[in-house]
Scaffold this motif. Structure first.
Motif, PDB file in Angstrom:
ATOM      1  N   LYS A 128     -20.248-101.628 -26.983  1.00 55.25           N
ATOM      2  CA  LYS A 128     -20.239-100.280 -27.464  1.00 55.25           C
ATOM      3  C   LYS A 128     -20.814 -99.332 -26.564  1.00 55.25           C
ATOM      4  CE  LYS A 128     -19.758-101.677 -32.468  1.00 55.25           C
ATOM      5  NZ  LYS A 128     -19.346-102.995 -32.067  1.00 55.25           N
ATOM      6  N   MET A 129     -22.040 -99.388 -25.888  1.00 54.63           N
ATOM      7  CA  MET A 129     -22.499 -98.376 -25.112  1.00 54.63           C
ATOM      8  C   MET A 129     -21.839 -98.208 -23.865  1.00 54.63           C
ATOM      9  SD  MET A 129     -25.171 -97.389 -26.686  1.00 54.63           S
ATOM     10  CE  MET A 129     -25.755 -96.598 -25.386  1.00 54.63           C
ATOM     11  N   ILE A 135     -17.041 -91.927 -22.803  1.00 52.42           N
ATOM     12  CA  ILE A 135     -16.683 -90.691 -23.701  1.00 52.42           C
ATOM     13  C   ILE A 135     -17.918 -89.528 -23.243  1.00 52.42           C
ATOM     14  CG2 ILE A 135     -16.988 -89.621 -25.886  1.00 52.42           C
ATOM     15  CD1 ILE A 135     -16.201 -92.306 -27.037  1.00 52.42           C
ATOM     16  N   GLY A 136     -19.134 -89.940 -23.005  1.00 49.45           N
ATOM     17  CA  GLY A 136     -20.187 -88.928 -22.597  1.00 49.45           C
ATOM     18  C   GLY A 136     -19.787 -88.403 -21.145  1.00 49.45           C
ATOM     19  N   THR A 137     -19.424 -89.281 -20.260  1.00 50.21           N
ATOM     20  CA  THR A 137     -18.816 -88.810 -18.831  1.00 50.21           C
ATOM     21  C   THR A 137     -17.683 -88.018 -19.064  1.00 50.21           C
ATOM     22  OG1 THR A 137     -19.629 -91.010 -17.994  1.00 50.21           O
ATOM     23  CG2 THR A 137     -18.042 -89.820 -16.778  1.00 50.21           C
ATOM     24  N   LEU A 138     -16.823 -88.411 -19.652  1.00 48.85           N
ATOM     25  CA  LEU A 138     -15.439 -87.465 -19.848  1.00 48.85           C
ATOM     26  C   LEU A 138     -15.749 -85.973 -20.186  1.00 48.85           C
ATOM     27  CD1 LEU A 138     -12.646 -89.968 -21.099  1.00 48.85           C
ATOM     28  CD2 LEU A 138     -13.095 -88.746 -18.684  1.00 48.85           C
ATOM     29  N   ILE A 139     -16.827 -86.029 -21.377  1.00 46.28           N
ATOM     30  CA  ILE A 139     -17.204 -84.680 -22.094  1.00 46.28           C
ATOM     31  C   ILE A 139     -17.749 -83.969 -20.829  1.00 46.28           C
ATOM     32  CG2 ILE A 139     -18.573 -83.533 -23.675  1.00 46.28           C
ATOM     33  CD1 ILE A 139     -17.539 -86.012 -25.767  1.00 46.28           C
ATOM     34  N   GLY A 140     -18.796 -84.471 -20.243  1.00 51.84           N
ATOM     35  CA  GLY A 140     -19.592 -84.035 -19.299  1.00 51.84           C
ATOM     36  C   GLY A 140     -18.516 -83.184 -18.211  1.00 51.84           C
ATOM     37  N   LEU A 141     -17.638 -84.006 -17.671  1.00 52.35           N
ATOM     38  CA  LEU A 141     -16.771 -83.542 -16.586  1.00 52.35           C
ATOM     39  C   LEU A 141     -15.814 -82.358 -17.162  1.00 52.35           C
ATOM     40  CD1 LEU A 141     -15.333 -84.186 -13.779  1.00 52.35           C
ATOM     41  CD2 LEU A 141     -13.775 -85.525 -15.030  1.00 52.35           C
ATOM     42  N   ILE A 142     -15.253 -82.568 -18.383  1.00 53.12           N
ATOM     43  CA  ILE A 142     -14.460 -81.367 -19.016  1.00 53.12           C
ATOM     44  C   ILE A 142     -15.479 -80.271 -18.966  1.00 53.12           C
ATOM     45  CG2 ILE A 142     -13.506 -80.343 -21.101  1.00 53.12           C
ATOM     46  CD1 ILE A 142     -12.618 -83.412 -21.405  1.00 53.12           C
ATOM     47  N   LEU A 143     -16.603 -80.088 -19.373  1.00 52.85           N
ATOM     48  CA  LEU A 143     -17.734 -79.201 -19.643  1.00 52.85           C
ATOM     49  C   LEU A 143     -17.578 -78.613 -18.218  1.00 52.85           C
ATOM     50  CD1 LEU A 143     -20.101 -80.337 -22.167  1.00 52.85           C
ATOM     51  CD2 LEU A 143     -18.465 -78.401 -22.422  1.00 52.85           C
ATOM     52  N   THR A 144     -18.037 -79.376 -17.112  1.00 44.67           N
ATOM     53  CA  THR A 144     -18.210 -79.116 -15.763  1.00 44.67           C
ATOM     54  C   THR A 144     -16.977 -78.098 -15.214  1.00 44.67           C
ATOM     55  OG1 THR A 144     -19.672 -80.766 -15.363  1.00 44.67           O
ATOM     56  CG2 THR A 144     -18.966 -79.642 -13.449  1.00 44.67           C
TER      57      THR A 144
END
Length: 159
Positions: A128-129, A135-144
């Motif tokens: 699960k991790m 998911i965290g990486t994708l959110i970080g990329l989108i925010l960047t």
């Protein structure tokens, strides 16, 4: 690395301490210790006790990858498929494509109950991790991208 143990030769425990104590005392190729993790125990074989001295069936490993192990199991009675690979959170198992209850066997290994017949058993590693990390990486990329787009105009960068 894999073999079948008749359910009548299993010791079922409910905690790690008992599992460790019993696992040190049994022959892992004939008997097994299961730290019970399901809702109900599988049915016990109703047969002559002499039959328990013979293996309940055959196991053939058909695919062995770090994150996926596939085996063909053929058994004549209900048995526990013992997989002598380290128990670790994130492992899942299917029997004939249906999710099955992964059991902790002999304190440190994994297994799954199988009923009589021929079955395809697949052990898959899906932590699960890893999903949360993706998911965290994708959110970080989108925010960047969202933040850098307006800032690039302030710095004089042209498209």
């Amino acid at each position: 690395r894999m073999h079948l143990v008749d359910v009548n030769r299993l010791i079922v425990t409910t905690n790690s301490e008992d599992s460790l104590r019993y696992a040190a005392e049994v022959d892992p190729y004939l008997d097994g210790v299961v730290q019970f993790q399901g809702d109900e125990l599988p049915c016990v074989n109703q047969a002559d006790p002499l039959i328990f001295s013979t293996p309940p069936g055959d196991v053939i490993i058909t695919e062995y990858l770090p994150e996926k192990v596939t085996a063909t199991v053929n058994t004549d009675r209900t048995a526990l498929l013992c997989f002598f690979d380290t128990w670790f959170p994130g492992w899942e198992v299917t029997v004939d494509g249906e999710p099955a209850e992964l059991q902790k066997v002999n304190y440190a290994f994994k297994g799954v109950y199988v009923v009589p017949g021929e079955h395809e058993v697949i052990f898959s590693y899906r932590p699960k991790m890893m999903t949360w990390g993706l998911i965290g990486t994708l959110i970080g990329l989108i925010l960047t991208i969202v933040i850098m787009k307006p800032l690039s105009h302030l710095c004089g960068v042209r498209e």
